[in-house]
Design a protein around this motif. Sequence first.
Motif: not given
Length: 157
Positions: A11-26
């Motif tokens: 669950x922590x990896x999912x939250x963090x992974x989503x945050x990292x992915x959206x940061x990458x795109x931005x």
Amino acid sequence: MTVVKSPLSDSDREVTGNALQSALVDLLDLSLVAKQAHWNLIGPRFRSVHLQLDEVVATARTYSDTVAERAAAIGVSPDGRAGTVAKTSGLPDFPAGWVRDSDVIDSLVEAFAVVIGRMRERIAATEQPDPVTQDLFIGIAAELEKEAWMFQAENQG
């Protein structure tokens, strides 16, 4: 398929992974916006703004690589494909064609405001699940806020 074992819970990896992915795109989109502005800039402050835009590109590209590598380190496959960036970026559109220096600055100030706002949301979202990623986001936000300040100062006076 699990390629890299994550130090985080699922669950922590999912939250963090989503945050990292959206940061990458931005960050990838910010580098593209700044490069588009760099190529199409006109006006009396051409040279100084032109060079300043290259600094934004370098910063965004460096941090996008850092963010993507952090995602990989926690077992999340980063997606920086053009289609993904186009579909999921939160940045406002940049105008096509030649753009006056003052309008470029206004557009960059707006883009920074969006990226920084979203980065601060990621800082809050990752506080509990992954302080290491939160620290990364804090550093990125600090650098983006510095660049945003410099662009805001350009159109004053």
